[in-house]
Motif scaffolding. Structure first.
Motif, PDB file in Angstrom:
ATOM      1  N   VAL A 135       4.826   5.966   3.395  1.00 20.46           N
ATOM      2  CA  VAL A 135       4.623   6.646   4.684  1.00 20.46           C
ATOM      3  C   VAL A 135       5.421   5.943   5.791  1.00 20.46           C
ATOM      4  O   VAL A 135       6.163   6.577   6.545  1.00 20.46           O
ATOM      5  CB  VAL A 135       3.114   6.691   5.048  1.00 20.46           C
ATOM      6  CG1 VAL A 135       2.912   7.381   6.391  1.00 20.46           C
ATOM      7  CG2 VAL A 135       2.335   7.392   3.950  1.00 20.46           C
ATOM      8  N   ARG A 136       5.297   4.612   5.852  1.00 23.07           N
ATOM      9  CA  ARG A 136       5.967   3.889   6.944  1.00 23.07           C
ATOM     10  C   ARG A 136       7.489   4.067   6.938  1.00 23.07           C
ATOM     11  O   ARG A 136       8.062   4.356   7.995  1.00 23.07           O
ATOM     12  CB  ARG A 136       5.587   2.401   6.898  1.00 23.07           C
ATOM     13  CG  ARG A 136       6.101   1.637   8.103  1.00 23.07           C
ATOM     14  CD  ARG A 136       5.612   0.207   8.097  1.00 23.07           C
ATOM     15  NE  ARG A 136       6.351  -0.619   7.150  1.00 23.07           N
ATOM     16  CZ  ARG A 136       6.037  -1.878   6.839  1.00 23.07           C
ATOM     17  NH1 ARG A 136       4.975  -2.453   7.401  1.00 23.07           N
ATOM     18  NH2 ARG A 136       6.753  -2.561   5.986  1.00 23.07           N
TER      19      ARG A 136
ATOM     20  N   SER B 159       0.844  -1.189   0.000  1.00 23.76           N
ATOM     21  CA  SER B 159       0.000   0.000   0.000  1.00 23.76           C
ATOM     22  C   SER B 159       0.887   1.251   0.000  1.00 23.76           C
ATOM     23  O   SER B 159       2.097   1.171   0.210  1.00 23.76           O
ATOM     24  CB  SER B 159      -0.883  -0.005   1.248  1.00 23.76           C
ATOM     25  OG  SER B 159      -0.063   0.168   2.384  1.00 23.76           O
TER      26      SER B 159
ATOM     27  N   MET C 188      -1.903  -1.344  13.112  1.00 19.50           N
ATOM     28  CA  MET C 188      -2.075   0.017  12.556  1.00 19.50           C
ATOM     29  C   MET C 188      -0.724   0.675  12.337  1.00 19.50           C
ATOM     30  O   MET C 188      -0.551   1.453  11.404  1.00 19.50           O
ATOM     31  CB  MET C 188      -2.878   0.878  13.528  1.00 19.50           C
ATOM     32  CG  MET C 188      -4.356   0.814  13.279  1.00 19.50           C
ATOM     33  SD  MET C 188      -5.158   2.372  13.611  1.00 19.50           S
ATOM     34  CE  MET C 188      -4.534   2.844  15.187  1.00 19.50           C
TER      35      MET C 188
ATOM     36  N   LEU D  50       8.152   7.400   8.487  1.00 18.71           N
ATOM     37  CA  LEU D  50       7.837   7.457   9.925  1.00 18.71           C
ATOM     38  C   LEU D  50       8.844   6.651  10.741  1.00 18.71           C
ATOM     39  O   LEU D  50       9.226   7.042  11.851  1.00 18.71           O
ATOM     40  CB  LEU D  50       6.426   6.919  10.190  1.00 18.71           C
ATOM     41  CG  LEU D  50       5.256   7.740   9.637  1.00 18.71           C
ATOM     42  CD1 LEU D  50       3.920   7.071   9.964  1.00 18.71           C
ATOM     43  CD2 LEU D  50       5.276   9.164  10.175  1.00 18.71           C
TER      44      LEU D  50
ATOM     45  N   TYR E  94       0.853   3.355   2.230  1.00 17.18           N
ATOM     46  CA  TYR E  94       1.376   3.484   3.597  1.00 17.18           C
ATOM     47  C   TYR E  94       2.674   2.697   3.760  1.00 17.18           C
ATOM     48  O   TYR E  94       3.680   3.228   4.227  1.00 17.18           O
ATOM     49  CB  TYR E  94       0.329   3.014   4.617  1.00 17.18           C
ATOM     50  CG  TYR E  94       0.852   3.123   6.052  1.00 17.18           C
ATOM     51  CD1 TYR E  94       0.753   4.318   6.747  1.00 17.18           C
ATOM     52  CD2 TYR E  94       1.473   2.043   6.664  1.00 17.18           C
ATOM     53  CE1 TYR E  94       1.256   4.436   8.039  1.00 17.18           C
ATOM     54  CE2 TYR E  94       1.981   2.153   7.956  1.00 17.18           C
ATOM     55  CZ  TYR E  94       1.876   3.344   8.635  1.00 17.18           C
ATOM     56  OH  TYR E  94       2.385   3.460   9.899  1.00 17.18           O
ATOM     57  N   THR E  95       2.655   1.410   3.361  1.00 17.66           N
ATOM     58  CA  THR E  95       3.850   0.587   3.610  1.00 17.66           C
ATOM     59  C   THR E  95       5.011   0.956   2.685  1.00 17.66           C
ATOM     60  O   THR E  95       6.166   0.790   3.049  1.00 17.66           O
ATOM     61  CB  THR E  95       3.543  -0.922   3.473  1.00 17.66           C
ATOM     62  OG1 THR E  95       2.891  -1.145   2.231  1.00 17.66           O
ATOM     63  CG2 THR E  95       2.668  -1.423   4.591  1.00 17.66           C
TER      64      THR E  95
ATOM     65  N   THR F 111       1.088  11.561  15.313  1.00 17.82           N
ATOM     66  CA  THR F 111      -0.066  11.033  14.563  1.00 17.82           C
ATOM     67  C   THR F 111      -1.358  11.235  15.367  1.00 17.82           C
ATOM     68  O   THR F 111      -2.398  11.567  14.812  1.00 17.82           O
ATOM     69  CB  THR F 111       0.107   9.537  14.220  1.00 17.82           C
ATOM     70  OG1 THR F 111       0.511   8.837  15.386  1.00 17.82           O
ATOM     71  CG2 THR F 111       1.114   9.325  13.128  1.00 17.82           C
TER      72      THR F 111
ATOM     73  N   TYR G 242       2.124  -0.879  11.631  1.00 18.07           N
ATOM     74  CA  TYR G 242       2.839  -1.516  10.515  1.00 18.07           C
ATOM     75  C   TYR G 242       2.078  -1.436   9.193  1.00 18.07           C
ATOM     76  O   TYR G 242       2.690  -1.441   8.134  1.00 18.07           O
ATOM     77  CB  TYR G 242       3.187  -2.970  10.864  1.00 18.07           C
ATOM     78  CG  TYR G 242       4.411  -3.021  11.757  1.00 18.07           C
ATOM     79  CD1 TYR G 242       5.684  -3.019  11.211  1.00 18.07           C
ATOM     80  CD2 TYR G 242       4.287  -2.985  13.138  1.00 18.07           C
ATOM     81  CE1 TYR G 242       6.820  -3.005  12.016  1.00 18.07           C
ATOM     82  CE2 TYR G 242       5.410  -2.973  13.955  1.00 18.07           C
ATOM     83  CZ  TYR G 242       6.672  -2.985  13.387  1.00 18.07           C
ATOM     84  OH  TYR G 242       7.790  -2.951  14.178  1.00 18.07           O
ATOM     85  N   GLN G 243       0.756  -1.402   9.235  1.00 14.49           N
ATOM     86  CA  GLN G 243      -0.012  -1.431   7.977  1.00 14.49           C
ATOM     87  C   GLN G 243      -0.776  -0.144   7.704  1.00 14.49           C
ATOM     88  O   GLN G 243      -1.371   0.004   6.640  1.00 14.49           O
ATOM     89  CB  GLN G 243      -1.001  -2.598   7.994  1.00 14.49           C
ATOM     90  CG  GLN G 243      -0.337  -3.966   8.079  1.00 14.49           C
ATOM     91  CD  GLN G 243      -1.360  -5.083   7.995  1.00 14.49           C
ATOM     92  OE1 GLN G 243      -2.275  -5.052   7.185  1.00 14.49           O
ATOM     93  NE2 GLN G 243      -1.221  -6.071   8.852  1.00 14.49           N
ATOM     94  N   GLY G 244      -0.800   0.759   8.690  1.00 17.34           N
ATOM     95  CA  GLY G 244      -1.501   2.021   8.481  1.00 17.34           C
ATOM     96  C   GLY G 244      -2.976   1.922   8.827  1.00 17.34           C
ATOM     97  O   GLY G 244      -3.498   0.833   9.100  1.00 17.34           O
ATOM     98  N   PRO G 245      -3.668   3.069   8.805  1.00 22.15           N
ATOM     99  CA  PRO G 245      -5.063   3.095   9.266  1.00 22.15           C
ATOM    100  C   PRO G 245      -6.023   2.286   8.395  1.00 22.15           C
ATOM    101  O   PRO G 245      -7.074   1.860   8.854  1.00 22.15           O
ATOM    102  CB  PRO G 245      -5.420   4.584   9.223  1.00 22.15           C
ATOM    103  CG  PRO G 245      -4.389   5.234   8.362  1.00 22.15           C
ATOM    104  CD  PRO G 245      -3.148   4.399   8.447  1.00 22.15           C
TER     105      PRO G 245
END
Ligand SMILES: Cc1cc2nc3c(=O)[nH]c(=O)nc-3n(C[C@H](O)[C@H](O)[C@H](O)COP(=O)(O)O)c2cc1C
Length: 365
Positions: free
Chosen positions: A8-9, A2, A329, A12, A4-5, A24, A331-334
């Motif tokens: 974003v991750r 995703s 959340m 972060l 996020y992974t 966050t 590791y994988q985001g919302p």
């Protein structure tokens, strides 16, 4: 992968974990106005998912675990992610700064978090004032703990610790749909399990009877350390009271076996491991408790390494009526909340299951 992974991750995870947590949460607190439109994308309308537990109606059994929003700072936004309920806290009667820093660590090889926060929070008065008058689409649980006054504070007498729980509960009950008493914080009390002692647990239950908490459902979050003997003692003591609606198990205070992360990395880290490595011990307690408890009186909530729909479904089939997550959340985001909720409904459809309650404990009865 995703967004996020992949993007974003990695950004972060270059930053200090506790800073990211606060940042966050701060952002989520300011985005509460977006909860309405968010629900358009996150809501899962599937008649299999709603579940009634202890008289409360949950739109889905997937909830946020305690520890992410300790002070109730971002409730509308978090509800907008599609959770079926939110557990806030842990909150204590007095404000607490928690344990010394650093106290939050990532173990990326295990998709795990080591947490040694020691329940920092703003205290029951401030949290109750913040939540007063708010109305939410999902049930709100308040997780209550004794105040952590720091490593050098003098030991408090048993009755003072017990009284603290009741003071916090009386303040928080009016703004809670249910109360979860954290009797087990793995990061305080020098690792002691205060409530493993029969006399103390019994005195605590007597105090709860006397507190008469507005008839809110009451759950206990207990240590897994006592194993089967601990579960049997807990059930025997609670059976003698009619104030307890159910249980869940907290993280073990010792590091789990089989971590992929090299021992040299985690050995000196203080705290408990959350995420997939915690699942085995917590699932064992879930099953043993489900098999032994009076199911006409009690229900179980479960957390520990729920990262996929299969994980959530397995916990339900092992005895959980409600399932919570937190580390997934990180590791994988919302978006993980929506993915797990949709996937859970699909798994139930695949098996011809019409409701969550139909399948609670199905694999271990
Ligand atoms: C950063 C963090 C803070 C937590 N704080 C609390 C807390 O204040 N009270 C509590 O009862 N549990 C706390 N927990 C435990 C979670 O509620 C949950 O039981 C545990 O993390 C297992 O779920 P997970 O594997 O999905 O993270 C915390 C966990 C994490 C990772």
């Amino acid at each position: 992968m995703s967004l996020y992974t992949s993007l974003v991750r990695p950004a972060l995870f270059r930053l200090d974990p506790e800073f990211v947590h606060h940042a966050t949460l701060g952002l989520a607190g300011t985005l509460g106005f977006a909860a309405g439109p968010m629900r358009f994308f996150s809501a899962v309308d599937d008649r299999r998912l709603p579940v009634t537990v202890a008289g409360l109606n949950f739109p889905s059994p997937i909830g946020l675990a305690a520890g992410f929003d300790k002070n109730g700072a971002a409730v509308p936004f978090l509800a907008g992610l599609g959770f079926g309920f939110l557990e806030l806290g842990s909150v204590s009667s007095e404000p607490s700064g928690g344990n010394p820093r650093p106290r939050l660590f990532r173990l990326p090889d295990d998709e795990a978090i080591v947490v040694a926060y020691g329940v920092p929070n703003q205290g029951a008065d401030r949290v109750a004032a913040r939540l007063a008058g708010q109305r939410h689409r999902v049930p709100i649980g308040l997780n209550i703990v004794a105040t952590n006054r720091g490593p050098n504070a003098p030991a408090e007498p048993d009755d003072a610790i017990i009284a603290e729980y009741m003071i916090a509960a009386r303040r928080l009950a009016p703004v809670a749909d249910y109360l979860m008493f954290n009797l087990s914080c793995p990061n305080t009390c020098d690792g002691r399990d205060f409530f493993a002692d029969r006399g103390r647990m019994s005195a605590w239950l007597d105090a709860l009877d006397a507190a008469r908490l507005d008839r809110r459902p009451v759950f206990l979050k207990v240590s897994p350390a006592g194993g089967i003997a601990g579960i049997e003692q807990l059930l025997e003591l609670c059976d003698a009271h009619d104030t307890i609606d159910g249980f869940m198990f907290n993280l073990p205070s010792t590091k789990p076996a089989g971590l992929k992360t090299p021992e040299s990395v985690w050995k000196s880290l203080p705290g408990a491991v959350a995420g997939p490595p915690a699942a085995a011990v917590l699932d064992e307690c879930l099953v043993e408790c489900y098999r032994r408890m009076d199911r006409s009186r009690y229900v179980l909530l479960a957390s520990g390494g729920v990262s996929s729909p299969e994980d959530a479904y397995a916990k339900i089939r092992k005895g959980a009526s409600l399932v919570e997550l937190l580390t997934a959340m990180i590791y994988q985001g919302p978006g993980v909340v929506h993915r797990i909720t949709v996937g859970l409904a699909d798994l139930m459809a695949r098996d011809g299951v019409k409701s969550v309650s139909e399948v609670v404990g199905a694999d271990v009865r």
